[in-house]
Design an enzyme around this catalytic site. Structure first.
Site, PDB file in Angstrom:
ATOM      1  N   THR A   1       3.185 -13.043   3.892  1.00 38.25           N
ATOM      2  CA  THR A   1       2.551 -13.267   2.979  1.00 38.25           C
ATOM      3  C   THR A   1       2.864 -14.473   2.073  1.00 38.25           C
ATOM      4  O   THR A   1       4.105 -15.081   2.573  1.00 38.25           O
ATOM      5  CB  THR A   1       2.454 -12.367   1.160  1.00 38.25           C
TER       6      THR A   1
ATOM      7  N   HIS B   1      -3.435  -2.863  -6.472  1.00 32.79           N
ATOM      8  CA  HIS B   1      -3.461  -1.305  -7.140  1.00 32.79           C
ATOM      9  C   HIS B   1      -4.213  -0.437  -7.570  1.00 32.79           C
ATOM     10  O   HIS B   1      -4.742  -0.717  -8.384  1.00 32.79           O
ATOM     11  CB  HIS B   1      -1.984  -1.858  -7.797  1.00 32.79           C
TER      12      HIS B   1
ATOM     13  N   ARG C   1      -6.529   0.302   7.516  1.00 34.02           N
ATOM     14  CA  ARG C   1      -5.203   0.232   7.473  1.00 34.02           C
ATOM     15  C   ARG C   1      -4.815   0.868   8.882  1.00 34.02           C
ATOM     16  O   ARG C   1      -4.966   2.038   9.579  1.00 34.02           O
ATOM     17  CB  ARG C   1      -4.545   0.857   6.150  1.00 34.02           C
TER      18      ARG C   1
ATOM     19  N   ARG D   1     -10.238  -3.274   4.938  1.00 39.21           N
ATOM     20  CA  ARG D   1     -10.359  -2.877   6.037  1.00 39.21           C
ATOM     21  C   ARG D   1      -9.466  -1.588   6.201  1.00 39.21           C
ATOM     22  O   ARG D   1      -8.770  -1.650   5.210  1.00 39.21           O
ATOM     23  CB  ARG D   1      -9.409  -4.520   6.993  1.00 39.21           C
TER      24      ARG D   1
ATOM     25  N   THR E   1      -6.981  -1.811  -0.433  1.00 38.03           N
ATOM     26  CA  THR E   1      -7.947  -1.742  -2.421  1.00 38.03           C
ATOM     27  C   THR E   1      -8.920  -3.468  -1.593  1.00 38.03           C
ATOM     28  O   THR E   1     -10.013  -3.627  -2.213  1.00 38.03           O
ATOM     29  CB  THR E   1      -7.247  -1.961  -2.978  1.00 38.03           C
TER      30      THR E   1
ATOM     31  N   ASP F   1       0.862  -1.046   0.844  1.00 38.55           N
ATOM     32  CA  ASP F   1      -0.258  -0.311  -0.587  1.00 38.55           C
ATOM     33  C   ASP F   1       1.039   1.259  -0.193  1.00 38.55           C
ATOM     34  O   ASP F   1       0.075   2.955   0.877  1.00 38.55           O
ATOM     35  CB  ASP F   1      -0.931   0.035   1.094  1.00 38.55           C
TER      36      ASP F   1
END
EC number: 6.3.4.4
Length: 339
Positions: A194, A43, A258, A256, A252, A13
């Site tokens: 991730t 994005h 940030r 939620r 995005t 982000d």
């Protein structure tokens, strides 16, 4: 002409989409290729006041002369892919896009597992897009590939061959990464990360570019870093402070809110080193100093904003070549000719 890789230096982000969109239009690359994980990262870019968000296709879609490619290292969700083809039909994307035939496929079962697994969705805070389970199947050699999906046949290609052919011919190739350094499976805040490495080295490999063919690595930082989901955030500020500063953002993909923090110079320096940054990009400078909004000339930046940029350059050890001063494409300072 060189290859240019754009990656995030924080927890995603960072505003990579806006930097990529500017480079796509200003530098006019012949190929824009997406590396990274898959559809778990979105994005966003503003074009003429309208917001476009993509999760599968390259963010440089607005450059109508460019070939748009999705590298072999990227997970493909056919449902998201075809939705974005329709969503971006005004940009003639359908006729310009290619998916590497070796891309692994995100199936409905992967998304269901991602959303129902208490550890992944509850503790780690994944986006529920199925990327982790799909990558797990890929490691176990069980995942389907793009070449196995009949509907994808018209778009299949060898991305590595296309990219290297273009470089051989002297064309400019722009490569997009996803997420950010702090979410790397190898270098991030494990286990709150991730499902693969997302540094520049891995992003290059995702699209088939060898290390000797990488010319520029642009690492993007946001003036106030943010994070979605669980995990350490050393410089995090209280939500009340973020509200007071007008720093309210939503993811995005997940929607939620940030988490927001202060700029972490130590993390930025380490991130730049591991990514092999040749240049930095700083976004949302107007959030750090409201008087910087819309400024396009570095010499006209207010003192507070300019001192912040100078502090980043000094402490990180890499020049800042691109500075975003607002959400629109034209809200940017390009210093690349002077650094």
């Amino acid at each position: 002409m060189p290859s240019m890789i754009v990656v995030g230096g924080q927890w995603g982000d960072e505003g990579k989409g806006s930097i990529i969109a500017y480079l796509a239009l200003h530098d006019e690359p012949e190929i824009i290729a997406r590396g990274g994980v898959g559809t778990n990262a979105g994005h966003s870019v503003f074009i003429n006041g309208k917001k476009y968000a993509v999760r599968q296709l390259p963010t440089g879609f607005m450059q109508r002369k460019a070939r748009l490619l999705v590298g072999a290292g990227v997970l493909v969700d056919p449902e998201v892919f075809f939705h974005e083809l329709e969503h971006l039909k005004d940009f003639n994307v359908k006729e310009r896009v290619g998916i590497d035939y070796r891309c692994a496929i995100i199936e409905p079962k992967h998304k269901e597992l991602d959303r129902s697994n208490g550890y992944l969705h509850g503790k780690i805070g994944t986006t529920g897009s199925g990327c982790g389970p799909a990558n797990a199947d890929r490691v176990m050699r069980k995942a389907k590939q793009a070449k196995d999906i009949k509907e994808l046949e018209p778009y299949l290609t060898d991305v590595a061959a296309e990219v290297n052919d273009a470089l051989d011919e002297g064309a400019l190739v722009l490569v997009e990464g996803t997420q950010g350094f702090g979410l790397s499976l190898y270098y991030g805040t494990y286990p709150y990360v991730t499902s693969k490495d997302v540094t520049a080295s891995s992003v290059a490999a995702d699209v088939g570019i060898g290390p000797t063919r990488v010319d520029e690595v642009i690492v993007v930082f946001k003036s106030f870093p943010t994070r979605v989901g669980a995990g350490p955030f050393p410089t995090e500020m209280p939500m009340e402070e973020a509200d007071r500063l007008g720093l309210v953002e939503y993811g995005t993909v997940t929607g939620r809110r940030r988490r927001v923090g202060w700029f972490d110079f130590e993390m930025a320096r380490y991130s730049a080193r591991v990514n092999g940054a040749t240049m930095l990009a700083v976004t949302m400078l107007d959030k750090y100093d409201k008087e910087a909004f819309g400024v396009t000339d570095y010499d006209k930046l207010p003192r507070k904003a300019k001192e912040f940029i100078e502090e980043i350059e000094e402490k990180v050890g890499v020049p800042v070549g691109l500075i975003k001063t607002g959400p629109e494409l034209e809200h940017i300072i390009d210093r690349r000719d002077t650094i």
